[in-house]
Design an enzyme around this catalytic site. Sequence first.
Site, PDB file in Angstrom:
ATOM      1  N   CYS A   1      67.677  58.062  25.451  1.00 40.73           N
ATOM      2  CA  CYS A   1      66.813  56.772  25.106  1.00 40.73           C
ATOM      3  C   CYS A   1      67.048  55.967  24.276  1.00 40.73           C
ATOM      4  CB  CYS A   1      65.393  57.002  25.190  1.00 40.73           C
ATOM      5  SG  CYS A   1      64.869  57.863  26.740  1.00 40.73           S
TER       6      CYS A   1
ATOM      7  N   LYS B   1      54.839  65.542  20.956  1.00 44.88           N
ATOM      8  CA  LYS B   1      55.755  65.907  20.028  1.00 44.88           C
ATOM      9  C   LYS B   1      55.173  66.512  18.705  1.00 44.88           C
ATOM     10  CE  LYS B   1      58.511  62.005  21.557  1.00 44.88           C
ATOM     11  NZ  LYS B   1      59.779  62.410  22.159  1.00 44.88           N
TER      12      LYS B   1
ATOM     13  N   ASP C   1      57.577  53.492  13.958  1.00 46.02           N
ATOM     14  CA  ASP C   1      57.565  54.437  15.054  1.00 46.02           C
ATOM     15  C   ASP C   1      57.718  55.643  14.414  1.00 46.02           C
ATOM     16  OD1 ASP C   1      58.313  55.999  16.975  1.00 46.02           O
ATOM     17  OD2 ASP C   1      59.829  54.947  18.012  1.00 46.02           O
TER      18      ASP C   1
ATOM     19  N   GLN D   1      58.966  60.842  15.689  1.00 49.19           N
ATOM     20  CA  GLN D   1      59.788  61.813  15.320  1.00 49.19           C
ATOM     21  C   GLN D   1      59.595  62.332  13.832  1.00 49.19           C
ATOM     22  OE1 GLN D   1      61.876  63.764  17.283  1.00 49.19           O
ATOM     23  NE2 GLN D   1      61.982  62.365  18.901  1.00 49.19           N
TER      24      GLN D   1
ATOM     25  N   HIS E   1      64.668  54.138  19.452  1.00 46.06           N
ATOM     26  CA  HIS E   1      64.503  54.569  20.738  1.00 46.06           C
ATOM     27  C   HIS E   1      64.370  53.517  21.625  1.00 46.06           C
ATOM     28  CE1 HIS E   1      62.228  56.494  23.964  1.00 46.06           C
ATOM     29  NE2 HIS E   1      62.820  57.621  23.567  1.00 46.06           N
TER      30      HIS E   1
HETATM   31  N1  PMP Z   1      60.151  56.751  19.672  1.00 45.58           N
HETATM   32  C1  PMP Z   1      60.810  57.839  19.358  1.00 45.58           C
HETATM   33  C2  PMP Z   1      61.742  57.869  17.975  1.00 45.58           C
HETATM   34  C3  PMP Z   1      61.143  58.727  20.210  1.00 45.58           C
HETATM   35  O1  PMP Z   1      61.719  59.918  19.931  1.00 45.58           O
HETATM   36  C4  PMP Z   1      60.345  58.937  21.466  1.00 45.58           C
HETATM   37  C5  PMP Z   1      60.339  59.874  22.289  1.00 45.58           C
HETATM   38  N2  PMP Z   1      61.493  60.357  22.520  1.00 45.58           N
HETATM   39  C6  PMP Z   1      59.460  57.763  21.888  1.00 45.58           C
HETATM   40  C7  PMP Z   1      59.528  56.545  20.851  1.00 45.58           C
HETATM   41  C8  PMP Z   1      58.654  57.693  23.065  1.00 45.58           C
HETATM   42  O2  PMP Z   1      57.558  58.399  22.920  1.00 45.58           O
HETATM   43  P1  PMP Z   1      56.712  58.514  24.237  1.00 45.58           P
HETATM   44  O3  PMP Z   1      57.896  58.893  25.481  1.00 45.58           O
HETATM   45  O4  PMP Z   1      55.854  59.859  24.105  1.00 45.58           O
HETATM   46  O5  PMP Z   1      55.993  57.488  24.474  1.00 45.58           O
END
Ligand code: PMP
Length: 406
Positions: free
Chosen positions: A364, A226, A200, A203, A123
């Site tokens: 993203c 999430k 990270d 997910q 991401h």
């Molecule tokens: N890493 C991953 C794998 C994600 O899926 C996401 C959210 N789509 C993020 C980071 C960023 O999370 P946040 O927008 O809640 O900071």
Amino acid sequence: TKTFDVNAIRQDFPILSQEVNGKPLVYLDNGASAQKPQAVLDAMDRYYREMHSNVHRGAHTLGDRATTAFEGARETVRAFLNAGSTREIVWTRGTTEAINLVANGLAPRLKEGDEILVSHMEHHANIVPWQMIAERTGAKVVPIQVTPEGELDMASFTSLLNDRTRILAITHVSNVLGTVNPIAPLIEQAKKQGVLTLIDGAQAVPHFQPDVQALGCDFYVFSSHKLFGPTGIGALYGRAELLEEMPPYQGGGEMIERVSFERTTWNVLPYKFEAGTPAIAEAVGLAAAIDYLNNLDRAAMEAAESALLQRANELVETVPGMSIIGTARRKVPVMSFKIEGLHPSDIGTLLDQQGIAIRTGHHCAMPLMDFYGVPGTARASFAFYNTQQEVEKLFTGLQKIQRLFT
Ligand code: PMP
């Protein structure tokens, strides 16, 4: 005894029992943000009705109540991740802020020519903060390759890990592909070379529970929203030794021990990284979400989620021209797909007219889109409260769209 009954569970999520565009809502955008059980709404409501005050300022009863609830929530997160101590749990605004905090904190360790290993399936939140730090320090961000199936290319990892590598920052689960990466052996190899590791978990945590001590990672980060908790909060697990070494991320109240114009000193962990009044009600809400999950039969929940993905995979052939992007052997129930002749955003809009919520676009993860040569994908991401019937509705919807528009 813990149980898992999806129909009973759905009753716990008030938002799910509504109609959207005249059809019962089918919410399949959990990867972007998950829905909240009543227990979370109640916990936050009760906090504001009965306990709210600022934390750690103890002169009165409400201050004590708020502090107890807030620090209790930190303990809940510690137990959830199996961290050794609450000193190692730092509240952040979410995954993004947590990664920025770590990147900033590790910057003093980096110099010209050093390498930060990420993967091609990250991401942007796990790419851009490292690029910003690389820019400042002269280090370089290097991506581990991904196979066409959407798995991490282990040979690429092995060949890229070298004596210039300082940090391995990698996602536990891909938000686009659903791939569960084999992070245990990655961490093990990185550690052998003295490379720091950040996972990270954004997910991963909605689907299974990590054990940071068993994994042996240096940092593990996730977002509450999430994980069926409120927005605006997330957590960073960091090994105490490293957190001690890292400079604070922001300055202000709470994060100091003593301030004078001559010299200011930092508070102890984890407060050194928590400048300003924190998201107190949100911490309480996140803890309620974890408590809710802890009351479910997790093995049954994981089996039900696998069954959702399996059913979806079986139905792909019922939609002419449909193909899946990401066919890794180990996946959480996330399905990115394309349909010949249809733009992903049109698929999203047409499904929405049928009450079905998915996400479309680059998610993203532009480097991954480039790898697959697509501008974006359509993505259905399932949670434990989704049903087999909802999976079937998605495919009935896709069949209809495919017939009408191609
Ligand atoms: N890493 C991953 C794998 C994600 O899926 C996401 C959210 N789509 C993020 C980071 C960023 O999370 P946040 O927008 O809640 O900071």
